[in-house]
Write a protein that holds these residues in place. Structure first.
Motif, PDB file in Angstrom:
ATOM      1  N   TYR A  93     -54.944   6.117 -51.611  1.00  0.00           N
ATOM      2  CA  TYR A  93     -54.213   6.321 -52.849  1.00  0.00           C
ATOM      3  C   TYR A  93     -52.895   7.035 -52.561  1.00  0.00           C
ATOM      4  CZ  TYR A  93     -55.921  11.171 -52.872  1.00  0.00           C
ATOM      5  OH  TYR A  93     -56.201  12.481 -52.551  1.00  0.00           O
ATOM      6  N   SER A  94     -52.023   7.001 -53.568  1.00  0.00           N
ATOM      7  CA  SER A  94     -50.711   7.632 -53.438  1.00  0.00           C
ATOM      8  C   SER A  94     -50.349   8.285 -54.755  1.00  0.00           C
ATOM      9  CB  SER A  94     -49.651   6.585 -53.077  1.00  0.00           C
ATOM     10  OG  SER A  94     -48.359   7.121 -53.196  1.00  0.00           O
ATOM     11  N   VAL A  95     -49.828   9.517 -54.685  1.00  0.00           N
ATOM     12  CA  VAL A  95     -49.441  10.233 -55.905  1.00  0.00           C
ATOM     13  C   VAL A  95     -47.939  10.190 -56.127  1.00  0.00           C
ATOM     14  CG1 VAL A  95     -51.475  11.701 -55.842  1.00  0.00           C
ATOM     15  CG2 VAL A  95     -49.361  12.464 -54.735  1.00  0.00           C
ATOM     16  N   GLY A  96     -47.250   9.453 -55.292  1.00  0.00           N
ATOM     17  CA  GLY A  96     -45.811   9.291 -55.459  1.00  0.00           C
ATOM     18  C   GLY A  96     -45.202   8.734 -54.193  1.00  0.00           C
ATOM     19  N   SER A 137     -48.498   2.638 -46.961  1.00  0.00           N
ATOM     20  CA  SER A 137     -47.267   3.417 -47.041  1.00  0.00           C
ATOM     21  C   SER A 137     -46.727   3.273 -48.447  1.00  0.00           C
ATOM     22  CB  SER A 137     -46.244   2.942 -46.007  1.00  0.00           C
ATOM     23  OG  SER A 137     -45.924   1.577 -46.246  1.00  0.00           O
ATOM     24  N   ARG A 138     -45.893   4.191 -48.851  1.00  0.00           N
ATOM     25  CA  ARG A 138     -45.313   4.137 -50.204  1.00  0.00           C
ATOM     26  C   ARG A 138     -43.841   4.550 -50.094  1.00  0.00           C
ATOM     27  NH1 ARG A 138     -47.379   5.972 -55.448  1.00  0.00           N
ATOM     28  NH2 ARG A 138     -46.075   4.895 -57.005  1.00  0.00           N
ATOM     29  N   SER A 139     -43.001   3.562 -49.869  1.00  0.00           N
ATOM     30  CA  SER A 139     -41.570   3.855 -49.716  1.00  0.00           C
ATOM     31  C   SER A 139     -40.844   3.835 -51.058  1.00  0.00           C
ATOM     32  CB  SER A 139     -40.931   2.858 -48.754  1.00  0.00           C
ATOM     33  OG  SER A 139     -41.133   1.529 -49.210  1.00  0.00           O
ATOM     34  N   THR A 140     -41.405   3.154 -52.053  1.00  0.00           N
ATOM     35  CA  THR A 140     -40.810   3.123 -53.386  1.00  0.00           C
ATOM     36  C   THR A 140     -41.881   3.423 -54.421  1.00  0.00           C
ATOM     37  OG1 THR A 140     -41.235   0.795 -53.837  1.00  0.00           O
ATOM     38  CG2 THR A 140     -39.199   1.321 -52.651  1.00  0.00           C
ATOM     39  N   THR A 141     -41.477   3.772 -55.616  1.00  0.00           N
ATOM     40  CA  THR A 141     -42.444   3.994 -56.691  1.00  0.00           C
ATOM     41  C   THR A 141     -43.174   2.710 -57.044  1.00  0.00           C
ATOM     42  OG1 THR A 141     -41.127   5.791 -57.632  1.00  0.00           O
ATOM     43  CG2 THR A 141     -42.691   4.727 -59.103  1.00  0.00           C
TER      44      THR A 141
END
Lengths: 110, 113
Positions: free
Chosen positions: B48-51, B67-71
């Motif tokens: 999961y990702s919180v932002g 990975s989470r590079s953008t919202t």
């Protein structure tokens, strides 16, 4: 470790019946409870969300309750319709993680 | 409104191949997550990702990277597919976390031969 149990696993009822789906959990330190509906081949749709400080939520013919002391939640469906046929899942959450039950598969007969 | 979009809808891989499952949401949600759904086991949280820039492990993270590079985007990578990863994968998002209704995509049905 939080465990979530849904009983019954499957349920078949005639149209018009009021019914109750049950969900039990082992750890009372939960933040929120959410009930979902899943249609075959589809994702989940959120039905009701109960915050930890709340005891119940209502939306139309649906009512969900949460009793942390007994470790149980129930989803009440009034005047069931064939369109209510789906799998219903409950999920309990900590801060950022949900733990899902395995669901109750509901069939409402016309 | 598009909501949560997952691609592809179906995929067949051979053992050892790699691939990326795509997930995008257009609701400006901070919280995004990946689940796998297996018969008799319910949905289990993978990552999961919180932002943007922040990710964490869920219940079954082994064999998966995120990975989470953008919202908007939260891709799930299988580096070396194994038959045990045959499953239906769901991406979900919510405004801030578990205190908000979760919005789910329609899933990716993945078979590993």
């Amino acid at each position: 470790k939080q465990e979530v149990t849904q009983i019954p696993a499957a349920l078949s009822v005639p149209e018009g019946e009021n019914l109750v789906l049950n969900c039990s959990f082992t750890d009372s330190a939960i933040y929120n409870l959410q009930w979902f509906r899943q249609d075959p081949g589809k994702g989940l749709t959120s039905l009701l969300l109960i915050q930890s400080s709340q005891r119940e939520q209502t939306s139309g013919r649906l009512n969900a309750s949460l009793d942390k002391s007994s470790g149980r939640s129930t989803l009440y469906i009034a005047a069931s319709q064939p369109g209510d046929s789906a799998t219903y899942l409950c999920a309990f959450s900590g801060t950022y993680k949900y733990i899902f039950g395995t669901g109750t598969r509901l069939k409402v007969l016309a | 409104n598009a909501g949560v979009t997952q691609t592809p809808k179906f995929q067949v891989l051979k053992t050892g191949q790699s691939m990326t499952l795509q997930c995008a949401q257009d609701m400006n949600h901070e919280y995004m997550s990946w689940y796998r759904q297996d018969p008799g086991m319910g949905l289990r949280l993978i990552h999961y990702s919180v932002g943007a820039g922040i990710t964490d492990q869920g219940e079954v993270p082994n064999g998966y990277n995120v990975s989470r590079s953008t919202t908007e985007d939260f891709p799930l990578r299988l580096l070396s597919a194994a038959p045990s990863q045959t499953s239906v994968y769901f991406c979900a998002s919510s405004r801030t976390g578990t205190g908000q209704p979760q919005h789910f995509g329609d899933g990716t049905r993945l078979s590993i031969l």
